[in-house]
Design a protein around this motif. Structure first.
Motif, PDB file in Angstrom:
ATOM      1  N   VAL A  92      -4.905 -24.420 -21.199  1.00 36.90           N
ATOM      2  CA  VAL A  92      -4.416 -25.694 -22.313  1.00 36.90           C
ATOM      3  C   VAL A  92      -5.491 -24.926 -23.572  1.00 36.90           C
ATOM      4  O   VAL A  92      -6.669 -25.370 -23.082  1.00 36.90           O
ATOM      5  N   LEU A  93      -4.962 -24.755 -24.538  1.00 31.72           N
ATOM      6  CA  LEU A  93      -5.608 -24.422 -25.522  1.00 31.72           C
ATOM      7  C   LEU A  93      -5.438 -25.727 -26.786  1.00 31.72           C
ATOM      8  O   LEU A  93      -4.255 -25.743 -27.130  1.00 31.72           O
ATOM      9  N   TYR A  94      -6.474 -25.873 -27.069  1.00 29.18           N
ATOM     10  CA  TYR A  94      -6.237 -27.578 -28.475  1.00 29.18           C
ATOM     11  C   TYR A  94      -7.000 -26.805 -29.489  1.00 29.18           C
ATOM     12  O   TYR A  94      -7.966 -26.381 -29.853  1.00 29.18           O
ATOM     13  N   LYS A  95      -6.245 -27.110 -30.575  1.00 25.42           N
ATOM     14  CA  LYS A  95      -7.185 -26.301 -31.728  1.00 25.42           C
ATOM     15  C   LYS A  95      -7.931 -27.762 -32.593  1.00 25.42           C
ATOM     16  O   LYS A  95      -8.004 -28.719 -31.458  1.00 25.42           O
ATOM     17  N   GLU A  96      -9.094 -27.323 -32.951  1.00 28.57           N
ATOM     18  CA  GLU A  96     -10.141 -27.849 -33.494  1.00 28.57           C
ATOM     19  C   GLU A  96      -9.410 -29.020 -34.343  1.00 28.57           C
ATOM     20  O   GLU A  96      -8.620 -28.485 -35.445  1.00 28.57           O
ATOM     21  N   PRO A  97     -10.042 -30.015 -35.009  1.00 26.35           N
ATOM     22  CA  PRO A  97      -9.842 -31.020 -35.765  1.00 26.35           C
ATOM     23  C   PRO A  97      -9.581 -29.713 -37.450  1.00 26.35           C
ATOM     24  O   PRO A  97     -10.536 -29.943 -37.593  1.00 26.35           O
ATOM     25  N   GLY A  98      -8.590 -29.987 -37.972  1.00 25.97           N
ATOM     26  CA  GLY A  98      -8.134 -29.735 -39.246  1.00 25.97           C
ATOM     27  C   GLY A  98      -7.986 -28.225 -39.269  1.00 25.97           C
ATOM     28  O   GLY A  98      -7.786 -27.467 -40.314  1.00 25.97           O
ATOM     29  N   ALA A  99      -7.817 -26.998 -38.119  1.00 24.81           N
ATOM     30  CA  ALA A  99      -7.882 -26.123 -37.925  1.00 24.81           C
ATOM     31  C   ALA A  99      -6.264 -25.879 -38.589  1.00 24.81           C
ATOM     32  O   ALA A  99      -5.367 -27.430 -38.084  1.00 24.81           O
ATOM     33  N   ASN A 100      -5.654 -24.817 -38.763  1.00 29.02           N
ATOM     34  CA  ASN A 100      -4.531 -24.303 -38.617  1.00 29.02           C
ATOM     35  C   ASN A 100      -3.427 -24.329 -37.627  1.00 29.02           C
ATOM     36  O   ASN A 100      -3.861 -23.000 -36.808  1.00 29.02           O
ATOM     37  N   VAL A 101      -2.803 -24.564 -37.033  1.00 31.28           N
ATOM     38  CA  VAL A 101      -2.395 -24.389 -36.118  1.00 31.28           C
ATOM     39  C   VAL A 101      -1.417 -22.965 -35.734  1.00 31.28           C
ATOM     40  O   VAL A 101      -1.636 -22.073 -35.300  1.00 31.28           O
ATOM     41  N   ILE A 102      -1.041 -23.309 -36.882  1.00 27.01           N
ATOM     42  CA  ILE A 102      -0.280 -21.212 -37.070  1.00 27.01           C
ATOM     43  C   ILE A 102      -0.875 -20.235 -37.179  1.00 27.01           C
ATOM     44  O   ILE A 102      -1.003 -19.088 -35.769  1.00 27.01           O
ATOM     45  N   ASP A 103      -2.557 -20.295 -37.856  1.00 26.07           N
ATOM     46  CA  ASP A 103      -3.397 -19.520 -37.253  1.00 26.07           C
ATOM     47  C   ASP A 103      -4.262 -19.677 -35.841  1.00 26.07           C
ATOM     48  O   ASP A 103      -4.870 -18.172 -35.597  1.00 26.07           O
ATOM     49  N   ALA A 104      -4.380 -20.719 -35.167  1.00 27.94           N
ATOM     50  CA  ALA A 104      -4.639 -20.675 -33.936  1.00 27.94           C
ATOM     51  C   ALA A 104      -3.683 -19.721 -33.172  1.00 27.94           C
ATOM     52  O   ALA A 104      -4.688 -18.998 -32.619  1.00 27.94           O
ATOM     53  N   GLY A 105      -2.401 -19.576 -33.686  1.00 32.44           N
ATOM     54  CA  GLY A 105      -1.407 -19.419 -32.898  1.00 32.44           C
ATOM     55  C   GLY A 105      -1.459 -17.829 -32.519  1.00 32.44           C
ATOM     56  O   GLY A 105      -1.592 -17.428 -32.033  1.00 32.44           O
ATOM     57  N   ARG A 106      -1.669 -17.385 -34.344  1.00 26.08           N
ATOM     58  CA  ARG A 106      -1.653 -16.072 -34.281  1.00 26.08           C
ATOM     59  C   ARG A 106      -3.046 -15.652 -33.618  1.00 26.08           C
ATOM     60  O   ARG A 106      -2.935 -14.203 -32.560  1.00 26.08           O
ATOM     61  N   GLN A 107      -3.838 -15.965 -33.973  1.00 27.15           N
ATOM     62  CA  GLN A 107      -4.742 -15.294 -33.105  1.00 27.15           C
ATOM     63  C   GLN A 107      -4.835 -14.974 -31.888  1.00 27.15           C
ATOM     64  O   GLN A 107      -5.351 -14.157 -31.180  1.00 27.15           O
ATOM     65  N   ARG A 108      -4.496 -16.206 -31.074  1.00 28.09           N
ATOM     66  CA  ARG A 108      -4.064 -16.601 -29.433  1.00 28.09           C
ATOM     67  C   ARG A 108      -3.361 -14.895 -29.035  1.00 28.09           C
ATOM     68  O   ARG A 108      -3.803 -14.476 -28.599  1.00 28.09           O
ATOM     69  N   GLU A 109      -2.353 -14.569 -29.678  1.00 29.41           N
ATOM     70  CA  GLU A 109      -1.821 -13.906 -29.272  1.00 29.41           C
ATOM     71  C   GLU A 109      -2.375 -12.225 -29.865  1.00 29.41           C
ATOM     72  O   GLU A 109      -2.443 -11.564 -29.462  1.00 29.41           O
ATOM     73  N   GLY A 110      -2.946 -12.283 -30.526  1.00 26.28           N
ATOM     74  CA  GLY A 110      -3.812 -11.689 -31.454  1.00 26.28           C
ATOM     75  C   GLY A 110      -4.704 -10.882 -29.915  1.00 26.28           C
ATOM     76  O   GLY A 110      -5.408  -9.692 -29.923  1.00 26.28           O
ATOM     77  N   GLU A 111      -5.534 -12.045 -29.120  1.00 22.53           N
ATOM     78  CA  GLU A 111      -6.134 -11.387 -28.189  1.00 22.53           C
ATOM     79  C   GLU A 111      -5.603 -10.720 -27.153  1.00 22.53           C
ATOM     80  O   GLU A 111      -5.658 -10.529 -25.826  1.00 22.53           O
ATOM     81  N   LEU A 112      -3.931 -11.520 -26.799  1.00 24.90           N
ATOM     82  CA  LEU A 112      -3.120 -11.182 -25.372  1.00 24.90           C
ATOM     83  C   LEU A 112      -3.524  -9.586 -25.480  1.00 24.90           C
ATOM     84  O   LEU A 112      -3.549  -9.533 -23.809  1.00 24.90           O
ATOM     85  N   PRO A 113      -3.347  -8.688 -25.706  1.00 25.58           N
ATOM     86  CA  PRO A 113      -3.442  -6.885 -25.165  1.00 25.58           C
ATOM     87  C   PRO A 113      -4.923  -7.184 -24.397  1.00 25.58           C
ATOM     88  O   PRO A 113      -4.956  -6.290 -23.351  1.00 25.58           O
ATOM     89  N   ALA A 114      -5.867  -7.591 -24.872  1.00 25.15           N
ATOM     90  CA  ALA A 114      -6.899  -7.366 -23.893  1.00 25.15           C
ATOM     91  C   ALA A 114      -7.327  -7.930 -22.807  1.00 25.15           C
ATOM     92  O   ALA A 114      -8.012  -7.372 -21.979  1.00 25.15           O
ATOM     93  N   LEU A 115      -6.299  -9.077 -23.054  1.00 26.48           N
ATOM     94  CA  LEU A 115      -6.617  -9.820 -21.738  1.00 26.48           C
ATOM     95  C   LEU A 115      -5.486  -9.311 -20.795  1.00 26.48           C
ATOM     96  O   LEU A 115      -6.441  -9.052 -19.197  1.00 26.48           O
TER      97      LEU A 115
END
Length: 61
Positions: A24-47
């Motif tokens: 479970v990942l939580y965004k930091e206060p003030g962070a953009n949830v859409i950007d955070a989600g896209r960043q995590r999706e971008g890390e999936l291939p390496a994982l």
């Protein structure tokens, strides 16, 4: 009651009825949830490249 044949499960996850590890990942206060989600999706291939092919990764949200 902990015996030799009893397993203690503190956290247990299921995905499609099968045992799963849930992260479970939580965004930091003030962070953009859409950007955070896209960043995590971008890390999936390496994982996925770092784990056995029998293990599947998925994002639920």
């Amino acid at each position: 009651m902990y015996g030799q044949d009893v397993e203690q499960l503190e956290n247990y996850g299921l995905s499609n009825g099968k045992p799963a590890v849930l992260l479970v990942l939580y965004k930091e206060p003030g962070a953009n949830v859409i950007d955070a989600g896209r960043q995590r999706e971008g890390e999936l291939p390496a994982l996925e490249a770092a784990i056995p092919s029998t293990i599947k990764l998925a994002i639920f949200g």
